[in-house]
Design a protein around this motif. Structure first.
Motif, PDB file in Angstrom:
ATOM      1  N   GLY A  35      49.084  24.023  39.320  1.00 13.63           N
ATOM      2  CA  GLY A  35      49.249  25.329  38.770  1.00 13.63           C
ATOM      3  C   GLY A  35      50.277  25.720  38.009  1.00 13.63           C
ATOM      4  N   LYS A  36      51.527  25.214  38.253  1.00  8.38           N
ATOM      5  CA  LYS A  36      52.268  25.781  37.671  1.00  8.38           C
ATOM      6  C   LYS A  36      52.335  26.036  36.017  1.00  8.38           C
ATOM      7  CE  LYS A  36      55.861  24.580  41.381  1.00  8.38           C
ATOM      8  NZ  LYS A  36      56.353  24.498  41.983  1.00  8.38           N
ATOM      9  N   LEU A  37      51.473  24.609  35.864  1.00  7.44           N
ATOM     10  CA  LEU A  37      51.015  24.221  34.820  1.00  7.44           C
ATOM     11  C   LEU A  37      49.829  24.759  34.174  1.00  7.44           C
ATOM     12  CD1 LEU A  37      52.082  20.428  35.003  1.00  7.44           C
ATOM     13  CD2 LEU A  37      53.744  22.084  33.842  1.00  7.44           C
ATOM     14  N   GLY A  38      49.699  26.205  35.011  1.00  4.21           N
ATOM     15  CA  GLY A  38      48.361  26.695  34.783  1.00  4.21           C
ATOM     16  C   GLY A  38      46.964  25.928  34.492  1.00  4.21           C
ATOM     17  N   LEU A  39      46.515  24.426  35.843  1.00  3.17           N
ATOM     18  CA  LEU A  39      45.838  23.787  36.001  1.00  3.17           C
ATOM     19  C   LEU A  39      45.514  23.749  37.178  1.00  3.17           C
ATOM     20  CD1 LEU A  39      47.385  20.397  34.121  1.00  3.17           C
ATOM     21  CD2 LEU A  39      45.651  22.186  33.243  1.00  3.17           C
ATOM     22  N   ASN A  40      44.018  24.162  37.352  1.00  2.00           N
ATOM     23  CA  ASN A  40      43.544  23.795  38.552  1.00  2.00           C
ATOM     24  C   ASN A  40      42.637  22.580  38.988  1.00  2.00           C
ATOM     25  OD1 ASN A  40      42.802  24.958  41.214  1.00  2.00           O
ATOM     26  ND2 ASN A  40      40.936  25.906  40.158  1.00  2.00           N
ATOM     27  N   VAL A  41      42.584  21.860  39.722  1.00  2.00           N
ATOM     28  CA  VAL A  41      42.063  20.831  39.991  1.00  2.00           C
ATOM     29  C   VAL A  41      41.208  20.983  41.551  1.00  2.00           C
ATOM     30  CG1 VAL A  41      42.140  17.920  40.535  1.00  2.00           C
ATOM     31  CG2 VAL A  41      43.622  19.124  39.650  1.00  2.00           C
ATOM     32  N   LYS A  42      39.406  21.102  40.857  1.00  2.00           N
ATOM     33  CA  LYS A  42      38.716  21.018  41.555  1.00  2.00           C
ATOM     34  C   LYS A  42      38.021  19.598  42.837  1.00  2.00           C
ATOM     35  CE  LYS A  42      37.348  25.258  40.127  1.00  2.00           C
ATOM     36  NZ  LYS A  42      36.434  26.069  39.118  1.00  2.00           N
ATOM     37  N   ASN A  43      37.777  18.676  41.927  1.00  2.00           N
ATOM     38  CA  ASN A  43      37.138  17.739  42.450  1.00  2.00           C
ATOM     39  C   ASN A  43      38.449  16.033  42.670  1.00  2.00           C
ATOM     40  OD1 ASN A  43      35.656  14.486  42.016  1.00  2.00           O
ATOM     41  ND2 ASN A  43      34.064  16.116  42.664  1.00  2.00           N
ATOM     42  N   VAL A  44      38.417  15.472  43.341  1.00  2.00           N
ATOM     43  CA  VAL A  44      39.433  14.212  44.415  1.00  2.00           C
ATOM     44  C   VAL A  44      38.879  13.309  43.136  1.00  2.00           C
ATOM     45  CG1 VAL A  44      40.019  12.948  45.460  1.00  2.00           C
ATOM     46  CG2 VAL A  44      40.351  14.919  46.408  1.00  2.00           C
ATOM     47  N   GLU A  45      37.313  12.839  43.044  1.00  2.00           N
ATOM     48  CA  GLU A  45      36.761  11.950  42.356  1.00  2.00           C
ATOM     49  C   GLU A  45      36.861  11.704  41.495  1.00  2.00           C
ATOM     50  OE1 GLU A  45      36.036  13.629  45.179  1.00  2.00           O
ATOM     51  OE2 GLU A  45      34.605  12.439  46.530  1.00  2.00           O
ATOM     52  N   SER A  46      36.836  12.709  40.333  1.00  2.00           N
ATOM     53  CA  SER A  46      36.493  12.652  38.717  1.00  2.00           C
ATOM     54  C   SER A  46      38.084  13.030  38.015  1.00  2.00           C
ATOM     55  CB  SER A  46      35.455  13.894  38.749  1.00  2.00           C
ATOM     56  OG  SER A  46      35.802  14.616  39.072  1.00  2.00           O
ATOM     57  N   GLU A  47      38.250  14.494  38.664  1.00  2.00           N
ATOM     58  CA  GLU A  47      39.581  14.257  38.153  1.00  2.00           C
ATOM     59  C   GLU A  47      41.178  13.964  37.934  1.00  2.00           C
ATOM     60  OE1 GLU A  47      40.261  18.935  37.320  1.00  2.00           O
ATOM     61  OE2 GLU A  47      38.600  19.173  39.394  1.00  2.00           O
ATOM     62  N   PHE A  48      41.030  13.491  38.959  1.00  2.00           N
ATOM     63  CA  PHE A  48      42.429  11.801  38.580  1.00  2.00           C
ATOM     64  C   PHE A  48      42.069  10.735  37.364  1.00  2.00           C
ATOM     65  CE2 PHE A  48      43.426  14.735  42.262  1.00  2.00           C
ATOM     66  CZ  PHE A  48      44.569  14.824  42.270  1.00  2.00           C
ATOM     67  N   ALA A  49      40.341  10.511  36.949  1.00  2.00           N
ATOM     68  CA  ALA A  49      39.937   8.906  36.900  1.00  2.00           C
ATOM     69  C   ALA A  49      40.743   8.760  35.550  1.00  2.00           C
ATOM     70  CB  ALA A  49      38.890   9.838  36.667  1.00  2.00           C
ATOM     71  N   ASP A  50      41.590   9.608  34.421  1.00  2.00           N
ATOM     72  CA  ASP A  50      42.043  10.020  32.990  1.00  2.00           C
ATOM     73  C   ASP A  50      43.048   9.783  33.206  1.00  2.00           C
ATOM     74  OD1 ASP A  50      42.239  12.566  33.639  1.00  2.00           O
ATOM     75  OD2 ASP A  50      42.067  13.332  31.817  1.00  2.00           O
ATOM     76  N   GLY A  51      44.251   9.561  34.166  1.00  2.00           N
ATOM     77  CA  GLY A  51      45.510   9.887  35.049  1.00  2.00           C
ATOM     78  C   GLY A  51      46.071  10.907  34.165  1.00  2.00           C
ATOM     79  N   VAL A  52      45.729  11.437  33.776  1.00  2.00           N
ATOM     80  CA  VAL A  52      46.976  12.858  33.013  1.00  2.00           C
ATOM     81  C   VAL A  52      46.815  13.351  33.865  1.00  2.00           C
ATOM     82  CG1 VAL A  52      46.434  15.357  31.192  1.00  2.00           C
ATOM     83  CG2 VAL A  52      45.468  13.203  30.308  1.00  2.00           C
TER      84      VAL A  52
END
Length: 289
Positions: A193-210
């Motif tokens: 969140g310190k980078l202005g990001l907000n993750v909502k989904n464990v399954e999909s939002e880590f898939a690209d590694g970013v």
């Protein structure tokens, strides 16, 4: 959540076919469990290395880093450091030693019942297989007990259900898993969140590694050069590159002591993703509290 698998482990050097005995009902049979005495091998190691003043008390605890194995193979010249202090050096040393053992015993890779990973992570069964093979080669007169078997229970802990913020007593498995996901998302967003990001989904939002790379950078306190990874990956290959880089960083930081397939992360495998997140959570949440 614990997944248990029961299996008979057998090896030509160590385990003979199970001794069968009839059941009380007279129909079918059950396997009679006999245990291989580790003390036999402990005594053999200590006797062999007595002049070097080396004393082993636990096979898996004392042999994992390669130091004792190096002394056991004293007759074989090995190009390794006598003492390896870092995990990376210890793994490298162990790899050289196990390659020498396989060559000395004339074993193909498919015949090996141990690996660098299993020995280094203190797997007792693998350590027993290795030591019995070495002992039978260098000390063929060593009396091994007959009719030995072992029943292994593989317990894979996916999520340890002890979180101060999750009370699992009145939750179903799915409800508990959702609660743990929520804990992980709060932890992740606290940092990215310190980078202005907000993750909502464990399954999909880590898939690209970013997100994973940015999270590691935030937790470890360093900046990842944008030339080293793909900030907006456009293909599976670019996603795999990112995930593999993240896994390398975790391994170098001593956070990854289990095998992870990068393709599983890219394919959105929840189990693989949750295990990585738990590794990060368990280390840094402890530091925070």
């Amino acid at each position: 959540y614990v997944d248990k698998t029961h299996a008979w482990a057998s090896a030509e050097e160590l385990f003979w076919p199970p001794v069968q005995e009839p059941t009380a009902q007279g129909g079918g049979c059950r396997a009679k469990l006999l245990c291989f005495p580790p003390q036999l091998l402990i005594d053999w190691v200590n006797t062999t290395l007595k002049e070097e003043h080396i004393v082993v008390r636990s096979l898996e605890e004392d042999l994992y880093d390669g130091l004792v194995l190096h002394h056991l193979l004293g007759s074989i010249k090995l190009d390794v450091d006598k003492i390896a202090l870092t995990e990376k050096k210890q793994r490298q040393k162990l790899s050289v030693i196990l390659e020498a053992v396989a060559k000395c015993l004339q074993l193909e890779e498919s015949q090996l019942k141990w690996s660098v990973e299993s020995i280094f992570t203190k797997d007792l069964l693998s350590t027993l297989h290795l030591l019995v093979a070495i002992a039978k080669h260098f000390t063929p007169s060593l009396a091994m007990p007959p009719n030995v078997q072992v029943e292994t229970i593989t317990i894979e802990v996916i999520i340890v259900s002890i979180f101060a913020t999750v009370d699992s007593r009145d939750l179903s498995q799915n409800e508990f898993l959702d609660a743990v996901k929520k804990v992980f998302l709060q932890f992740v967003n606290q940092h990215v969140g310190k980078l202005g990001l907000n993750v909502k989904n464990v399954e999909s939002e880590f898939a690209d590694g970013v997100i994973l790379l940015l999270l590691i950078g935030q937790l470890e306190g360093y900046f990842l050069n944008l030339r080293d990874f793909f900030l907006t990956p456009a293909s599976t290959m670019e996603m795999l590159h990112n995930v593999n880089l993240a896994l390398d960083l975790l391994t170098d930081g001593g956070l990854l002591n289990f095998s992870v397939n990068s393709e599983d992360i890219v394919n959105g495998d929840m189990k693989a993703t949750m295990r990585i997140l738990y590794s990060l959570y368990s280390k840094y949440k402890t530091k925070e509290t």
